[in-house]
Design a protein around this motif. Structure first.
Motif, mmCIF file in Angstrom:
data_model
loop_
_atom_site.group_PDB
_atom_site.id
_atom_site.type_symbol
_atom_site.label_atom_id
_atom_site.label_comp_id
_atom_site.label_asym_id
_atom_site.label_seq_id
_atom_site.Cartn_x
_atom_site.Cartn_y
_atom_site.Cartn_z
ATOM 1 N N PHE A 88 0.015 -9.258 -1.444
ATOM 2 C CA PHE A 88 -0.892 -10.253 -2.018
ATOM 3 C C PHE A 88 -1.441 -9.905 -3.395
ATOM 4 O O PHE A 88 -2.183 -10.697 -3.977
ATOM 5 N N ASP A 89 -1.133 -8.730 -3.962
ATOM 6 C CA ASP A 89 -1.559 -8.487 -5.334
ATOM 7 C C ASP A 89 -0.560 -9.116 -6.301
ATOM 8 O O ASP A 89 0.444 -9.701 -5.882
ATOM 9 N N VAL A 90 -0.820 -9.024 -7.610
ATOM 10 C CA VAL A 90 0.036 -9.714 -8.577
ATOM 11 C C VAL A 90 1.454 -9.157 -8.538
ATOM 12 O O VAL A 90 2.429 -9.917 -8.657
ATOM 13 N N ASP A 91 1.589 -7.852 -8.359
ATOM 14 C CA ASP A 91 2.922 -7.266 -8.240
ATOM 15 C C ASP A 91 3.656 -7.874 -7.051
ATOM 16 O O ASP A 91 4.824 -8.275 -7.155
ATOM 17 N N GLY A 92 2.978 -7.971 -5.915
ATOM 18 C CA GLY A 92 3.591 -8.545 -4.725
ATOM 19 C C GLY A 92 3.852 -10.033 -4.864
ATOM 20 O O GLY A 92 4.892 -10.550 -4.410
ATOM 21 N N PRO A 115 1.100 -11.484 3.469
ATOM 22 C CA PRO A 115 -0.028 -11.288 4.396
ATOM 23 C C PRO A 115 -1.347 -11.775 3.799
ATOM 24 O O PRO A 115 -1.572 -11.671 2.587
ATOM 25 N N ILE A 116 -2.190 -12.308 4.666
ATOM 26 C CA ILE A 116 -3.539 -12.697 4.254
ATOM 27 C C ILE A 116 -4.427 -11.466 4.358
ATOM 28 O O ILE A 116 -4.565 -10.877 5.428
ATOM 29 N N LEU A 290 -6.787 -14.804 -5.923
ATOM 30 C CA LEU A 290 -6.198 -15.564 -4.822
ATOM 31 C C LEU A 290 -5.843 -14.637 -3.669
ATOM 32 O O LEU A 290 -6.138 -14.919 -2.504
ATOM 33 N N GLY A 291 -5.202 -13.501 -3.987
ATOM 34 C CA GLY A 291 -4.822 -12.570 -2.935
ATOM 35 C C GLY A 291 -6.007 -11.885 -2.293
ATOM 36 O O GLY A 291 -5.983 -11.554 -1.107
ATOM 37 N N ARG A 292 -7.060 -11.654 -3.063
ATOM 38 C CA ARG A 292 -8.225 -10.951 -2.532
ATOM 39 C C ARG A 292 -9.093 -11.841 -1.650
ATOM 40 O O ARG A 292 -9.688 -11.379 -0.680
#
Length: 778
Positions: A88-92, A115-116, A290-292
């Motif tokens: 969920f981070d930018v790399d992912g 994953p959330i 968004l991921g966080r």
């Protein structure tokens, strides 16, 4: 804990060979900079200065990559559904998008899952894997994750499902029993691919697949994603990484991707001269939010959409999430500071370990980084809700491998993993005190072996009066900058401060006017410098310089990096004035009584926004001037606005009132905004300063922008906001009703956040509100 030693490393003399000088076109400064970066031969310099001449390593040099590519080709030929598992981070996010879009382009049937964070955390979990298999996946490909997923891979093997892992994280003692493991950490540290991040690994896999398909020419379109993920992940910019980021920046500057265009538009950023620095501080935080705080799965379709209007709506959602992230970060940071104040003995330890049951796990890593900057030591923050495993994020300083340090206390942990500078971990709450003790002992031993030092490496001494756009052009030839290729740091001697100006939307930055010994003056930007101590005598300045576009003209932007005192002087705060006193009159609900109370105070300026009234004088946040007493007639819409309002007036005392509290309901807000827009069209020919409209609604800028998007989607208006913040409104517009549900959901969420802050403002103790200002000045 002993203070960390701060050192300047001055440039040593270098002898430039004629052959290298010739390669730089006779540019001595550039040739010396190359030598100090270890680039001494003409051939190396030619490639470094012209990255398009670089020959990237073949993808198959990565262990198992050829095996992985062949298995994917088999899946495509047999029509097997491929499940892509991301992070969920930018790399992912970028790695997932890259794999999904590329595999589909090559004819694969593909599903994906990111994953959330709140419910699944990092990694491949068996529950999510079961759902992916139930959806028909017959081959699993991970990206930016999976290297420690032994249990999940074992489960997949039991179901006769092959797993291909592409990841870049530190290798565990026992690798998962996967069909293929593509991880650059399996290479020697000197290999050109060793520093690839998650999206870099995914790109190399995709590159081999396209090579086999004879479609390599299609790869350039994906390099923007590679650059985004690599920069956001702070990957080392050497060899292939630097080449990929350089190529990707060219793609972003000429982007045809609506998603990136929308984000750049939302942040008022021109793509033409976009730098890696702007990606780090403008684009990456919004994507990470968004991921966080949400569900990052939607980012895959966002990056792939061809619909500019849909992209704009999603970009506005990211703005809302980013605003919420900043608010949560401020709250956690404040709570962490209180814990440290209440436990001063912790500052004697070489590492800070803090925990709280209500801290959002999605933002504690960001706050840990802020605390590292303030306290110059590793920091571990843990969120430990009752009855649950505590989840933590660690951030470190140069010289302390935080993952190795955490490993020394592994017997106390549920799990952990990470890099030298950052790590994640899980732990039972009752083990936290013992973990703090053991980790402190380990870090102390590390410091004994290698004392901590903060080093500022100076590339060259250049008096500010000698700076020019031509010199900056030479410097830019060494970009992109980042870990492994740091920005060129220059130094000027014998400066003194002539003036200060607080700048920035939140009044958090400084423009410092400095003067050298010849009387020449120069403006320097000190990011997040408002309230920090500055030299009160002659000093040396370390700085960076880049060219920026301002109103169509190229000009220098000089950034303050560090200072070194050259005289025995006293360091003082830039504003030598006492802390503002807070007077609480929020219990008063009668405006006349409020006026009577204010009459007894000196130099009162009333801040008031929202519905106009001839009986109640007041001015908005964007027209405030310095005053002795600032009265807050009603509640600001958020913490950042509260801080900005008080800093703009710089009062000796602040009067807290809670009169005419706005109703933060979508219908009420949109009705008010519609009326204001109609007035601008009818009475002002459709032109008005955007800040004026924001003040008239007493809302946050992001909320008002989204309200205008709602009116646009309804077909009532079209609008644009110029770089100088002038709003232009056209009527009527073109209806796009399909956008309304998403806009309304995001708008409702923003207004709920504002309502929550206003309620907090109404109930909070004055000291709690005052602390926000203190933090900005700390």
């Amino acid at each position: 804990m002993n203070a960390i030693e701060r050192l300047w490393i001055d440039p040593s003399p270098v002898a430039v060979p004629d052959s290298l000088l010739k390669e730089t076109g006779g540019d001595t400064f550039l040739a010396e900079a190359l030598l100090r970066r270890g680039i001494g031969s003409p051939a190396e310099a030619r490639v470094f200065l012209n990255p398009d001449l670089y020959l990237p390593a073949a993808p198959v040099e990565l262990p198992d990559l050829e095996i992985a590519a062949d298995r994917i080709q088999t899946a495509i030929q047999k029509g097997e559904r491929i499940g892509v598992w991301g992070d969920f981070d930018v790399d992912g996010q970028t790695a997932t998008t890259l794999l999904v879009s590329s595999l589909r382009r090559l004819g694969a049937e593909t599903i994906y899952h990111i994953p959330i964070r709140a419910s699944e955390s990092h990694g491949v979990n068996i529950g999510g894997l079961q759902r992916m298999l139930a959806a028909g996946a017959r081959l699993i490909v991970t990206c930016d994750t999976g290297i420690t997923a032994n249990d999940a891979v074992q489960y997949a093997n039991q179901q006769r499902i092959d797993v291909i892992i592409t990841d870049h994280h530190t290798l565990p003692q026992q690798l998962p029993p996967a069909f293929a493991i593509v991880n650059p950490q399996r290479l020697s540290s000197g290999h050109p691919l060793f520093y690839l991040c998650g999206v870099g690994c995914a790109f190399k896999l995709v590159e081999e697949l396209h090579r086999q398909a004879g479609r390599l020419q299609e790869l350039d379109r994906d390099l923007d994603l590679v650059a985004l993920g690599t920069i956001a992940d702070l990957a080392v910019l050497k060899r292939d990484n630097r080449f990929l980021v350089w190529k990707g920046l060219q793609e972003i500057r000429n982007t045809q991707r609506p998603a990136l265009s929308a984000i750049l538009e939302t942040t008022n950023t021109k793509p033409d001269d976009l730098t890696e620095e702007q990606i780090s501080f403008l684009l990456a935080p919004r994507l990470n939010a968004l991921g966080r705080l949400g569900d990052a799965n939607s980012i895959v379709e966002f990056f792939q959409t061809a619909d500019m209007e849909q992209a704009r709506v999603f970009a506005m959602q990211l703005e809302g999430l980013n605003a919420r992230r900043k608010l949560l970060c401020d709250q956690v940071f404040q709570a962490a500071q209180i814990q440290i104040e209440n436990n001063p003995a912790w500052l004697d330890l070489p590492v800070l370990v803090l925990n709280h049951p209500e801290w959002p796990a999605g933002v504690i890593g960001i706050v840990a980084s802020r605390l590292v900057e303030q306290y110059h030591r590793p920091v571990v923050l843990l969120s430990n809700p009752p009855g649950e495993i505590a989840r933590g994020s660690a951030r470190s300083v140069e010289g302390i491998h935080i993952t190795e340090a955490i490993a020394s206390a592994s017997r106390l942990l549920v799990g952990f993993g990470g890099h030298p500078m950052a790590a994640g971990l899980g732990i039972q709450s009752e083990n936290i005190p013992e973990f703090r003790r053991e980790l402190s002992q380990t870090v102390a031993q590390m410091i004994q072996k290698t004392p901590l030092k903060v080093q500022t490496v100076i590339d060259a001494y250049v008096p500010l009066r000698q700076l020019s756009l031509n010199l900056v052009k030479s410097i830019d030839r060494l970009s992109p900058f980042g870990p492994g290729n740091p920005p060129v740091t220059l130094a000027a001697s014998g400066l003194k401060i002539k003036g200060l100006q607080i700048i920035g939307r939140g009044n958090e930055h400084l423009k410092v006017i400095v003067e050298d010994d010849t009387g020449a003056e120069q403006a320097i930007i000190k990011w997040n410098g408002a309230g920090l101590a500055l030299p009160d005598g002659r000093f040396d300045l370390a700085y960076t310089a880049r060219a920026v576009n301002f109103r169509g003209q190229r000009e220098l932007q000089i950034t303050w990096i560090d200072e070194r005192i050259t005289e025995e002087v006293i360091r003082v705060e830039p504003v030598a004035k006492p802390k503002a006193t807070f007077i609480d009159l929020r219990q008063i609900q009668d405006p006349e009584e409020a006026f009577r109370q204010l009459e007894h105070l000196e130099g009162v300026l009333i801040w008031r926004e929202g519905e106009p009234s001839e009986d109640i004088p007041g001015i908005g946040r964007h027209n405030l001037t310095a005053c002795a007493t600032l009265a807050l007639w009603n509640s600001p819409p958020g913490k950042d606005e509260l801080v900005s309002i008080i800093k703009s007036a710089s009062p000796a005392q602040v009067v807290l009132l809670a009169l005419a509290m706005p109703i933060d309901h979508p219908n009420v807000f949109l009705t008010r905004l519609s009326g204001l827009v109609k007035h601008i069209i009818a009475a002002r020919q459709g032109y008005a300063p955007f800040p004026e409209l924001v003040g008239a609604t007493n809302q946050r800028e992001a909320t008002v922008k989204l309200g205008l998007e709602w009116l646009s989607a309804k077909g009532l208006v079209e609008f644009s906001i110029e770089p100088d913040q002038r709003l232009k409104i056209f009527s009527p517009g073109r209806a796009q009703l399909s956008r309304l549900p998403e806009i309304e959901r995001t708008l409702t969420a923003l207004l709920k956040e504002t309502a929550a802050f206003r309620e907090y403002y109404r109930r909070a103790e004055p000291d709690q509100l005052s602390r926000y200002i203190d933090e900005e000045n700390a």
